[in-house]
Design an enzyme around this catalytic site. Sequence first.
Site, PDB file in Angstrom:
ATOM      1  N   CYS A   1       0.821  -1.214   0.000  1.00 37.49           N
ATOM      2  CA  CYS A   1       0.000   0.000   0.000  1.00 37.49           C
ATOM      3  C   CYS A   1       0.858   1.270   0.000  1.00 37.49           C
ATOM      4  O   CYS A   1       2.038   1.260   0.338  1.00 37.49           O
ATOM      5  CB  CYS A   1      -0.957  -0.009   1.179  1.00 37.49           C
ATOM      6  SG  CYS A   1      -0.141   0.232   2.750  1.00 37.49           S
TER       7      CYS A   1
ATOM      8  N   CYS B   1       0.730   3.828   2.019  1.00 33.89           N
ATOM      9  CA  CYS B   1       1.222   4.294   3.316  1.00 33.89           C
ATOM     10  C   CYS B   1       2.448   3.505   3.763  1.00 33.89           C
ATOM     11  O   CYS B   1       3.267   4.011   4.517  1.00 33.89           O
ATOM     12  CB  CYS B   1       0.126   4.313   4.375  1.00 33.89           C
ATOM     13  SG  CYS B   1      -0.620   2.747   4.773  1.00 33.89           S
TER      14      CYS B   1
END
Length: 144
Positions: free
Chosen positions: A53, A55
């Site tokens: 992802c 993040c």
Amino acid sequence: MSMSFESYMKDMVQPMRDELTRIGVQELRTPEEVAGVLDNHKGTALIVVNSVCGCAAGQCRPGVAKALQNEVKPDQLYTVFAGQDKEATAKAREYFAPYPPSSPSIALVKDGQLVHFIQRHQIEDRSAEMIANDLIGAFETYCK
């Protein structure tokens, strides 16, 4: 020429794995490897649950890298890769109770006990610098 999904994913995630291994974090790819290093562990260990992802890329891995520049840091550094090394990740998460599965996440274990945990929701809305400072605070508390 056709490429298998497994081969494609392996090629895609390798740079994400390398981002941690190049700074000295050891990958744990099987449940046996996880148990081998975390069962009866003495001292401190950082375990990063890596993921694909945004993040993880923008905040988690850079935050970990920055924190590891601190003079005080854990004795051992490990990572599992969620969604890739599923069984190893599931085994690592057994040590993170009472927290639910979270990817990415960062755990600090001391003498086999979880002492600090950063969940995904504490990563995705914070900067790499903020995550590094959080980890450095934990290192200063638990790793001396």
